[in-house]
Design a protein around this motif. Structure first.
Motif, mmCIF file in Angstrom:
data_model
loop_
_atom_site.group_PDB
_atom_site.id
_atom_site.type_symbol
_atom_site.label_atom_id
_atom_site.label_comp_id
_atom_site.label_asym_id
_atom_site.label_seq_id
_atom_site.Cartn_x
_atom_site.Cartn_y
_atom_site.Cartn_z
ATOM 1 N N ALA A 111 0.827 -1.204 0.000
ATOM 2 C CA ALA A 111 0.000 0.000 0.000
ATOM 3 C C ALA A 111 0.863 1.257 0.000
ATOM 4 O O ALA A 111 0.599 2.219 -0.739
ATOM 5 N N ASP A 112 1.902 1.264 0.821
ATOM 6 C CA ASP A 112 2.800 2.419 0.872
ATOM 7 C C ASP A 112 3.479 2.653 -0.471
ATOM 8 O O ASP A 112 3.654 3.803 -0.911
ATOM 9 N N GLY B 35 0.866 4.203 -2.868
ATOM 10 C CA GLY B 35 0.065 5.318 -2.389
ATOM 11 C C GLY B 35 -1.380 4.960 -2.102
ATOM 12 O O GLY B 35 -2.266 5.818 -2.172
ATOM 13 N N TYR B 36 -1.626 3.705 -1.764
ATOM 14 C CA TYR B 36 -2.982 3.266 -1.424
ATOM 15 C C TYR B 36 -3.295 3.740 -0.001
ATOM 16 O O TYR B 36 -2.645 3.330 0.954
ATOM 17 N N LYS B 37 -4.286 4.611 0.137
ATOM 18 C CA LYS B 37 -4.533 5.294 1.409
ATOM 19 C C LYS B 37 -5.717 4.735 2.193
ATOM 20 O O LYS B 37 -6.044 5.259 3.269
ATOM 21 N N ALA B 38 -6.370 3.688 1.703
ATOM 22 C CA ALA B 38 -7.631 3.256 2.301
ATOM 23 C C ALA B 38 -7.490 2.232 3.417
ATOM 24 O O ALA B 38 -8.490 1.839 4.013
ATOM 25 N N GLY C 106 -2.085 1.295 9.678
ATOM 26 C CA GLY C 106 -0.742 1.108 9.152
ATOM 27 C C GLY C 106 0.133 0.284 10.068
ATOM 28 O O GLY C 106 1.334 0.130 9.818
ATOM 29 N N HIS D 226 -9.320 -4.317 0.183
ATOM 30 C CA HIS D 226 -7.978 -3.868 0.533
ATOM 31 C C HIS D 226 -6.898 -4.791 -0.019
ATOM 32 O O HIS D 226 -5.874 -4.320 -0.525
#
Length: 355
Positions: free
Chosen positions: A37-38, A41-44, A48, A75
């Protein structure tokens, strides 16, 4: 003579095991989800932190319905939209399964879910197969022997089944073992994909069908009698066709057919509890089905969402029903005899399990 070896978690883990029903996008390591995700840029993501994310997945999947359970996959699928991500996750899955004592696994996924980054269906399949091969090599370096093959899924609510079925035939000599339909069961009966199953049958290709999880006995009957399934994904609702009165057990006509034909049931205890298909492990129909001579197999379904391993599923069943290691080996043999293998591969696997 029955084994006197105690049923401990470590003894179960060390026992060679066979897994038939495990979803690639339901088995990611939480830390890997965060790193992927990092990177894109996956922010959902809801957290973290690896431990917190693991808890979120199991808590969110414990929703009492299949539809709610499936929502958690937004996700994992969200971070699996590149070749590198698919190769990495597939390789890690093999390592994790091998560490759990699994020597043969059939891991399923829907290629159509991983195309948002521009990959073709063929590109998805080849990336996953490359990851599985890499994972097998890594496991071998650690002294662990495992073979992993793909089962390609078509999503029931989409229109890609015929195309996916053709890819099963195209790639069956390149690591693809069979075909399945996945996703929401209610409202999308197996017969909707009859043409695909007929095509697979005409080409001597293997397939299993998710049935009897969120829908009832009719779904199982249609999968077997209309579509020709020789293996059923879940099938837990077959218990609805079995009447138990005191010490007496009466099988309905479908249940009697399933037992007489030796049709394997890919039961997934923890997942079935989460989706509301069973009230608890102790009340899961697995105990009844095993006792009455059905070909039951034990599976993880989604290791991340259910917070489980095949070892933990065996341990939970043993605690609930008093199974010995001999019983667990019997369920493993059921799985080996039901795997999508050619005769030589099956003999090799059965020999490995008898060592």
């Amino acid at each position: 003579m029955r084994s006197k070896t105690p049923v401990t978690t470590e003894n179960i883990r060390r026992m060679p095991k066979v897994l038939l029903h495990d979803h690639l996008d339901g088995g990611l390591r939480p830390g890997t989800v965060i790193e992927l995700a990092d990177a894109i840029g996956y922010k959902a993501l809801p957290s973290g932190d690896s431990a917190a994310l693991r808890r979120w997945f199991t808590d969110a999947a414990d929703a009492g319905s299949l539809v709610s359970y499936l929502e958690t996959f937004a996700h994992t699928c969200g971070v699996l939209q590149s070749e590198d991500a698919l190769v990495r996750v597939a390789a890690e899955a093999v390592e994790d399964l091998a560490e759990d004592g699994i020597v043969h696994a059939e891991v399923r996924y829907a290629p159509e879910l991983f195309r948002e980054g521009g990959l073709s269906l063929e590109g998805v399949i080849e990336a996953v197969s490359a990851g599985f091969a890499d994972g097998e090599r890594r496991a071998a370096r650690q002294g662990r022997r495992i073979r992993v093959r793909s089962v390609l899924c078509a999503m029931r609510q989409h229109e890609s089944a015929r195309e996916i079925a053709a890819l099963v035939v195209r790639y069956r000599d390149a690591g693809v073992a069979g075909f399945d339909i996945a996703g929401p069961e209610a409202g999308y009966p197996p017969s909707r994909f009859l043409e695909s199953f007929q095509f697979l049958g005409a080409n001597n290709a293997h397939f299993t069908i998710h049935a009897g999880e969120a829908a009832g006995v009719d779904s199982i009957a249609e999968a077997i009698h209309v579509c020709g399934a020789k293996r059923i994904g879940h099938g837990v609702r077959l218990a609805d066709d079995i009447a138990v009165t005191g010490d007496r057990v009466h099988l309905g006509r479908l249940a009697e057919h399933v037992r007489a034909a030796g049709i394997p049931l890919e039961l997934c205890p923890s997942s079935n509890v989460q989706t509301g298909a069973a009230p608890s492990i102790a009340a899961h129909p697995f105990g009844l089905l095993a006792r009455e001579g059905f070909r039951v197999t034990v599976n993880t379904d989604n290791r991340l969402m259910s917070g489980c391993t095949l070892t933990s599923e065996f341990a939970a069943l043993s605690e609930a029903f008093g199974y010995t290691l001999d019983d667990l080996r019997r369920f493993t043999l059921n799985a080996a005899e039901s795997a999508f293998l050619d005769p030589d591969e099956r003999r090799e696997l059965l020999g490995l399990l008898s060592e």
